[in-house]
Structures are given as structure tokens and as C-alpha cells.
Scaffold this active site. Structure first.
Site, PDB file in Angstrom:
ATOM      1  N   ALA A 875       0.839  -1.315   0.030  1.00 59.60           N
ATOM      2  CA  ALA A 875      -0.088  -0.022   0.039  1.00 59.60           C
ATOM      3  C   ALA A 875       1.008   1.219  -0.074  1.00 59.60           C
ATOM      4  O   ALA A 875       1.976   1.128   0.461  1.00 59.60           O
ATOM      5  CB  ALA A 875      -0.940   0.006   1.168  1.00 59.60           C
ATOM      6  N   LYS A 876       0.423   2.415  -0.352  1.00 53.86           N
ATOM      7  CA  LYS A 876       1.075   3.528  -0.650  1.00 53.86           C
ATOM      8  C   LYS A 876       0.232   4.801  -0.939  1.00 53.86           C
ATOM      9  O   LYS A 876      -0.860   4.452  -1.324  1.00 53.86           O
ATOM     10  CB  LYS A 876       2.026   3.570  -1.998  1.00 53.86           C
ATOM     11  N   GLY A 877       0.516   5.983   0.036  1.00 54.21           N
ATOM     12  CA  GLY A 877      -0.213   6.986  -0.323  1.00 54.21           C
ATOM     13  C   GLY A 877       0.819   8.180  -0.471  1.00 54.21           C
ATOM     14  O   GLY A 877       1.992   8.119  -0.037  1.00 54.21           O
TER      15      GLY A 877
END
Length: 906
Positions: A875-877
Site C-alpha cells: 500500500a502507498k499514499g
């Protein structure tokens, strides 16, 4: 001749003398030119030059070469070379030197609408032979003695503008007539004055003291002597016999040979009262012998005033009226300057007014009455009755205690004119108030002519005197004085008076006083001119409410008075129901500001992005007082015009403004507070009648589409939504149907029906590009799983968040995450990509504003490989800041990044 002191003028005269050479009939040319230009300013001569100076004087001397005794010479010619200004027409006059010449000539030219550009008026001593031929110009008249061979003449050179065809002949004839009137009035002045004195001494003055009654012989005699003592310019005199014709009609017949001055020449036939009503004819038999009134014609001599008419009735030994001694003329300046206490007739009227009012002459109120009458129009006080004067004094006295406007009317006994005296508070008198008063009175009396005078002095009361005259041969109608006074009072009410009354009516006395005290004298005159007091109260209440609320700006969208009778006007100027806003149908936007002024650069782009052009602007600054706690504020009034109306069905007459008023005002407030961005999406407020929060949702989806690699620019997306406003509204309805907690019942069926309606509407869009953009919106709304749009207190939510099922989003680049969150705010944008229910990753500040999702997607794939030994998916933001300070301000920039990070993770 007087000595010329200007060296430059002397040089010009010397050059002009050389250029002129000998002038026939003049003699000493140098002395003649000095006398001729004696009173002309050097700068006026310098512009003409010596050649023209010589030509003008020579031409005038040539015209004066032959003048029979007692005759005035008048001619009008083109200026050409013999004029100080070659473009002028020239009026040359040569006549005997007499008083009133220049005044009378100028007055007649003014009556013709001709303005003098330049007047040269030398008074010369000349010698002529018995036939009138000019032999020599001796020099200037200087007041000293002259020989019996010398004549004092007035040579007048007047330069005027262009004259209409045939006008020169009319002016020439009228000037000759006026000069004739001046001559006979001056020649007969001494005889007319002697007539007044002899009438007082031989006919009227009885033995014994004055009995104090009105019109007693002693009072009349004193009055005639007062007139002859420099208080009256006698212009005409004649005696009349009062006779009856065969039908018993009273008539006045001039006594042959009795005329003097302007009445010197006997007229054939009697002057008749036949055109007057019977009650007016009966006044001829009234035993009161003194008549003081105004004649029905203007003076052609000295001043353009209506002639003053003084007559004394002649009575038989039996006491019957048998004729009249009539004087025509003008009261002199001395007559107006002298106190009424020293004027016969008037001092008696003063005593009667004091007696009627019950005041002692030396009391405070008595002195006030004397002051009022001393400044009363002097001709008027001669003609008004003591009863009327007492009423005026009482009314003026009340004005010192209360602010009101009073009107006093006096109608001429013969119905020829009405004298109207208007008294009002001094600060209420303005030119506009005078013009409005004149309009009201002229309309009420259907008057053809009007004269006025104004007195505004140290007194708290201003006086306006208006004389209204009927057409010759007609009488002025009767009017209701009380009703007319109310009309005048209404017309001259000041804006501040209206504001006081309107505030009391709308807010109540207490709140009105508080409001007016807060405003003080800060209201600019331009605002008073442009804005009626009834509307101003609402403006000021909004400003006060704005201060109490702690905000610094507010907006009011309203409909202008460009609507005629409430019916909209369309482009061709005809009545109709199409409300498309044109140049003839303007909305207005009022902006209230308390923290500081705004500029057009602050306003124009924001309004243009909302789909309107500013057609006019009226800024008003209300300066706060240095003391008393009053603060400055600003009101701006803008005229608006729509740049285009996409949905004609939505803009029925009078409906569009009501639909969008709250949305526009709310959008502007949000825009100024920084809650929304300033771009073309804001035009949907008017085009699609959407609120600013609904537009934020559409803008946020557009921002996501840009990150999802859609090929269209934001500006193009904006245009597509504006040109397809019905579909834009349907998209908003679909979004609300899917996520509004208040619409839980039947959510699935309703949403499906709206989606089908959108799909049907998409079949009619103009192009494939528009279809693709609108279907992308439909796909995004369908792919949205949750949102904070409807969360409690959402007005204060700083960011809008969508949780998306990326698998349902059309055309989304691979790889697609299982879940995706997009965060939109005017300050930042962010995404969070999760590829499985359980995933591991972090957040990143990106500087790739146009494609930061692509950067985050790549990092997410790298994160998945890196963390595969820990968790199966990554996951990445990431986020971008949209309002970063200048990079040179490192601390401020870092603070903004941290603030955006905190809002993102919240």
C-alpha cells in the site's frame, strides 16, 4: 488720458500706430489707440498682435466717421482681419456716452443667446461738425471738464461667435431699440425724478403729521421722496385718465404728452382692463391710492429684471379715483441694502407685523422678526400685506425649532404671476433641491417663465424665492397651498432625512438611533446620490451584522431597476418573458467588506469564472471616525451580465435569480474564505443551479480523472459540464441518491433509475469527447463506495474523501489497487492505494502535482516487492500541496507541508 503701465502693451501700441498710418477723422493716431485699448488686458492684445489691433481701431473709426446728433450707430460684420480673433463676428456700436450702456447691450445679447468673447469699450471725447462728421478724437473721457465743442461718446467693439442666418439683422434691430430705450431713460431721468418730488410736494403732502394709516398721503409722499433719493432708477413715467366706454367698461387712457423715458412715445388707443376679471377691474376704484407691484415685462435697460411698477391714483375733489400717475423703473442697490426701519411703507408694515405677532420691537423675538423682514425679498415686501408677512415670520420662527420645509405663496392680484417663498433648513438646501422645487411649482401652476433667487447665510434657515409667470393674456390657476407645500417638502427632503425616517420605520427608534450614531458622518456623498435611503438601511444593517458575526465579507445578489414595471426587457427592447440577461437586464452584486478594501483584480476573475461579466462598478468607502469607536467599511456595487445561458428551460421570467441567489452568495463566501478554488467549475452555480458544495464534488472527481490519466484538460472538462448542465444536475442527483443518509429508502431502485436517465441523456451529447468525459463521471460515481461528503458538520470538513472500487473505474491504468481513496481540498490533493485488505506501506509528499498518482502507483508496486516477505500486498499514499509559499521561505513551506500531512492522515 490715463497712463498705460504695461511695457508689453506699450510696445504693441507703438507697433500698431506704425502699422495703422494716418486714420481719417482721428488726428493723433497714437493717442487714439491708447484711448481705444485703454481698458483691454495686455494678454488679450498680445494674442491678436499689432496688425489686428490697428485694423480693429481703424475699422471702428471709419464706422464712426458720420453720426448725426442723437443717433446710435450699430452694425454686425464678419471679423476677418479687423477683429482681434479672426474667427469672430463683430458688433460695432457708436453712441453718446450714457449710463447703463454695456449692461443693456450685454443683456440684449444674452436674450438672443449670444455670448461675448471680447468687449472693447472706450469712452472717447470727439469733435464733430454740425452734420455729424468726425473731425478729431481728442482722447479718453477721464471725468474732467470738456469744452462745448467736444462730445463724450461710447464706442463699443464686441466679438461674438458664429451667428445663424438672419440673426444679425434681428440683433441689430433689437440693439438699436435697446439703445433708444437707454437714451430716453437717461435723457428724461431728471424730469421723472422731479415728477416724483413734485407729486409728493404739491399733490399729496397735506399739512400736519402722518396719521400712521396705510397709504396715508404723508406716507405716500415720504415714499416718493425716498424713491427719488437714489433708491429707484426711473425708466418711464406717464399719466392716465380712468374712463368708461359705452358699455361701462373701465379703461385707462394715456394723457397725451405726459410720457417720459421708455413711456415717452404715446400709444394710440386706451389701455384696457377688458381682459381682466371683474374683481380685478374693480381695484381701479379702490380708494387706496398707492400701488406697488411688478410690471409684466422685463427691463431692456440696466438689468433684465421685471420692471417695478409704482403708481399713485389721482382723485377728484369729491374723492373719486379719476386717473393714475405711473412710474416704471428698478430699485437700486441702496434700496436693497437699507434697513426696512428707514423705508416708508415698510417701517409701518414692520410695526403692524410686530403688533399682530404680539412682540415688542426690542424683544428677542421682535428682533428676529425684524431680521427676517430685513432679508426678505425687497420688492416682495412692498407688495405683500402685513397679515401675510406676519404668517411668514411665524413660520420661519418655528423653523428654528423644528426641521421642516415651509412654502408661502402670494398671488399677483391680476393673476399674472405667483411669488413662492420656500424656507428650509440650511443644510438641506442644494442645487438639486432647488431644481426639484422649481419643477414641482412649475408643474403645479403650469407656468411658462420662472425666476429665482437664493439666500443662504449664517441663519440656520435657507430661503428660496421663486416667481412663476403665466403666458401673456392668461392667468395662473388656483392651487391648494397645503398640498403644494407637502409636495415641495417631499421633493427637498435630504437623503439623511429619508435615512433617519426609514431606519426608524424598519428598525424602531432605539435601534435606528444606535445605527445612525455608529455611522456618524462617514457616509460618502456618492453613495447618497446613487443609493436610495430605503436600500441604504438594509446595507448598513448587513454591515453591522457582519461586524457582530466576526466575518469580514458578505454578498447580496439582487435584481436591478433595469426591469420596467417588473417586466423583463430582452435584447430588442420589447417586452417579453425570456429572462436571458442582456445589456438591458442587469443583476447587481453588492459586496460588504469590513477588514479592508478590495480591488477589481480581486473581484473580476472570480466573477468571470462564475460565468458573469462586470458591466459597471460603484465603490463606496465609509471612513471611520478617529474617535468614538467607529470603524471604516466598504460597500461595492457591481452590475453583472451573463456570458451565456445554456439551459433556456431553467430560466423563466423572474425565476433564475430566485433559484441561484443563495447559491451565488454562498459560493462567493466560500470562495473568499478559501473553501473552494477559483476556476471555471464555479460557473455551474448559474448554468446548472448547483450549490458550491455540489460543485466541489464535481471538481474533485475531475481532479481524480486528471490523475487517472484522462487526456482532457480541466478547462475542457469545465466546458463540457457547463454545456451539458442537465446531465451535470443528474450526476449530482445520482451522487446524493447513492450516499445521502437521509435518502436511505429505495436507494438502489432510485439510483438505478437516475443512472438510466443519465445513460439516455448521453445519447444526445454533441461529441464523443463529451460522451467520454460524462461517462467517466458516471463510472466514478458508480465506483465510489463511501464518502465523507454527508458527514455531520460537513460545512466545516476541510477535505472531501472518496473511497473507490478501482476495479469498476473505466480506463484506469494498471495495476489497479483493490481499494483507493482520493482526497481533495483547495490546499492539497492525495491518494492512498491499497492492493489487499491487509497491506503495508507509507505516505509521501510529492512535488509532481500533475501526475502524483502515477508516482505513488509506481512506489506502491515497489513496496509490494519489497514487503512481500512480510505481507502479501503493498500500500502507498501520497499528497501534493497546492498553496506552498515561496521556496525561499523554507520554514513557512515546511509548516504548510506538515499541515497538509496532518489533514491527510486525519
Amino acid at each position: 488720458m490715463s497712463e498705460i503701465t504695461s511695457d508689453a502693451k506699450l510696445e504693441l501700441l507703438d507697433e500698431a500706430t506704425t502699422l495703422a498710418g494716418p486714420i481719417p477723422g482721428v488726428g493723433d493716431v497714437a493717442g487714439f489707440l491708447r484711448a481705444y485699448y485703454r481698458h483691454v488686458a495686455p494678454d488679450e492684445l498680445a494674442g491678436a498682435g499689432p496688425e489686428r489691433m490697428a485694423a480693429v481701431a481703424a475699422a471702428h473709426a471709419d464706422f464712426a466717421a458720420d453720426r448725426p446728433q442723437g443717433r446710435a450707430l450699430v452694425r454686425i460684420r464678419e471679423g476677418a482681419q479687423a477683429a482681434l480673433d479672426a474667427s469672430s463676428n463683430v458688433i460695432d456700436i457708436v453712441t453718446d456716452d450714457m449710463p447703463f450702456l454695456v449692461d443693456s447691450i450685454t443683456m440684449e445679447l444674452t436674450r438672443h443667446g449670444v455670448a461675448a468673447r471680447l468687449v472693447v469699450h472706450p469712452q472717447l471725447l470727439v469733435r464733430r461738425d454740425v452734420t455729424g462728421v468726425l473731425r478729431e478724437v481728442v482722447g479718453a473721457v477721464d471725468g474732467g471738464p470738456s469744452s462745448h465743442e467736444q462730445l463724450a461718446e461710447s464706442w463699443t467693439h464686441i466679438e461674438v461667435g458664429a451667428l445663424a442666418a438672419g440673426e444679425a439683422e434681428k440683433i441689430t434691430a433689437d440693439l438699436e431699440r435697446v439703445l433708444g430705450d437707454v437714451r430716453v431713460a437717461v435723457e428724461d431721468y431728471t424730469r421723472m425724478r422731479s415728477k416724483a418730488l413734485s407729486l409728493a410736494d404739491d399733490v399729496l403732502a397735506p399739512a400736519g403729521p402722518d396719521d400712521g394709516t396705510a397709504g396715508s398721503p404723508v406716507e405716500i409722499a415720504e415714499f416718493l421722496r425716498w424713491l427719488a433719493d437714489g433708491h429707484f432708477t426711473f425708466l418711464g413715467y406717464r399719466e392716465y385718465d380712468l374712463i368708461s366706454d359705452d358699455e361701462g367698461m373701465l379703461m385707462l387712457r394715456a394723457v397725451p404728452g405726459s410720457g417720459l423715458g421708455i413711456l415717452r412715445h404715446d400709444r394710440t388707443g386706451p389701455g384696457s382692463f377688458a381682459a381682466l376679471p371683474p374683481e380685478v377691474r374693480a381695484r381701479a376704484l379702490d380708494p387706496r391710492r398707492l400701488i406697488v407691484t411688478k410690471a409684466n415685462s422685463r427691463s431692456t435697460v440696466h438689468r433684465p429684471s421685471y420692471l417695478d411698477y409704482v403708481a399713485v391714483k389721482r382723485v377728484s375733489p369729491a374723492g373719486e379715483v379719476v386717473g393714475e400717475y405711473r412710474f416704471l423703473g428698478l430699485y437700486t442697490h441702496a434700496a436693497f441694502a437699507e434697513s426696512i426701519k428707514g423705508i416708508p411703507v415698510l417701517r409701518r408694515k414692520l410695526a403692524e407685523v410686530l403688533e399682530t405677532s404680539g412682540m415688542a420691537a426690542d424683544s428677542h423675538d421682535g428682533k428676529e422678526v425684524t431680521e427676517v423682514l430685513d432679508f426678505y425679498p425687497r420688492e416682495e415686501i412692498f407688495m405683500a400685506s402685513s397679515h401675510d408677512l406676519a404668517a411668514v415670520c411665524a413660520g420661519v420662527h418655528r423653523l428654528r425649532e423644528r426641521r421642516e420645509t415651509r412654502l408661502f405663496l402670494r398671488k399677483d392680484p391680476y393673476g399674472r404671476y405667483v411669488s413662492a417663498l420656500v424656507y428650509m433648513p440650511r443644510d438641506r438646501y442644494t442645487t438639486k433641491a432647488r431644481l426639484l422645487t422649481q419643477h414641482v411649482l412649475q408643474r403645479a401652476f403650469d407656468a411658462s417663465q420662472l425666476d429665482y433667487s437664493v439666500l443662504v447665510g449664517e441663519s440656520p434657515v435657507a430661503r428660496l424665492h421663486i416667481v412663476l409667470r403665466a403666458e401673456r393674456g392668461t392667468q395662473l390657476p388656483d392651487v391648494d397651498p397645503a398640498e403644494l407645500e407637502r409636495s415641495v417638502a417631499s421633493a427637498v427632503r435630504s437623503w439623511d432625512d429619508d435615512l433617519t425616517d426609514e431606519a426608524a420605520r424598519e428598525l424602531g427608534p432605539q435601534r435606528a438611533r444606535e445605527l445612525l450614531a455608529t455611522l456618524g458622518d462617514s457616509i460618502p456623498e456618492t453613495y447618497k446620490t446613487d443609493v436610495p435611503a430605503s436600500a441604504a438601511v438594509g446595507d448598513f444593517v448587513k454591515v453591522m451584522g457582519l461586524r457582530d458575526s466576526g466575518h469580514d465579507i458578505a454578498f447580496d445578489l439582487w435584481e436591478s431597476e433595469d426591469y420596467v414595471g417588473g417586466v423583463p426587457i430582452v435584447e430588442d427592447g420589447t417586452e417579453g418573458t425570456e429572462p436571458a440577461i442582456s445589456g438591458k437586464r442587469v443583476w447587481r452584486l453588492t459586496i460588504y467588506r469590513t477588514s479592508g478594501p478590495i480591488t477589481l483584480t480581486d473581484v473580476l476573475p472570480r466573477l468571470q469564472h462564475m460565468g458573469v461579466d462586470v458591466v459597471d462598478e460603484h465603490p463606496y468607502e465609509f471612513h471611520g471616525a478617529q474617535t468614538g469607536g467607529r470603524q471604516s467599511f466598504w460597500i461595492y456595487d457591481f452590475g453583472l451580465r451573463r456570458t451565456g445561458v445554456a439551459d433556456e428551460s431553467a430560466v423563466a421570467s423572474g425565476v433564475l435569480l430566485e433559484r441561484v441567489r443563495e447559491q451565488v452568495e454562498g459560493a462567493l463566501s466560500a470562495l473568499w474564505d478559501g473553501r473552494i478554488e477559483d476556476d471555471g467549475f464555479n460557473a455551474l452555480v448559474l448554468d446548472a443551479q448547483l450549490s458550491w458544495r455540489e460543485i466541489v464534488m464535481l471538481r474533485a472527481y475531475a481532479k481524480y480523472l486528471r490523475q487517472a490519466n484522462i487526456t482532457f484538460s480541466q478547462a475542457y472538462i469545465e466546458r463540457v459540464l457547463r454545456s451539458n448542465a442537465p446531465i451535470a444536475r443528474l450526476l449530482v442527483r445520482l451522487f446524493e441518491s447513492r450516499f445521502d443518509p437521509a435518502k436511505d429508502a429505495g436507494r438502489a431502485e432510485r439510483s438505478e433509475a437516475i443512472a438510466e436517465e443519465i445513460a439516455g441523456a448521453l445519447d444526445n451529447v454533441a461529441s464523443l469527447d463529451e460522451d467520454r468525459i460524462l461517462r467517466s463521471y458516471l463510472g466514478l460515481i458508480t465506483a465510489t463506495l463511501r464518502t465523507n461528503y454527508f458527514s455531520r458538520g460537513s460545512q466545516a470538513v476541510p477535505s472531501l474523501v472518496f473511497k473507490l472500487n478501482a476495479q469498476l473505474i473505466p480506463d484506469l491504468p494498471a495495476p489497479r489497487p483493490q481499494f483507493e481513496m482520493f482526497v481533495y481540498s483547495p490546499r492539497f490533493e492525495a491518494v492512498h492505494l491499497r492492493f489487499a485488505p491487509v497491506a503495508r506501506g507509507g505516505l509521501r509528499w510529492s512535488d509532481r502535482r500533475e501526475d502524483f498518482r502515477t508516482e505513488i502507483l509506481g512506489l506502491a508496486k515497489a513496496q509490494e516487492v519489497k514487503n512481500s516477505v512480510i505481507v502479501p500486498s503493498g500500500a502507498k499514499g501520497g499528497f501534493v500541496c497546492k498553496q506552498l509559499p515561496d521556496p525561499s521561505e523554507r520554514e513557512a513551506q515546511q509548516a504548510e507541508v506538515v499541515a497538509c500531512y496532518r489533514m491527510f492522515i486525519s
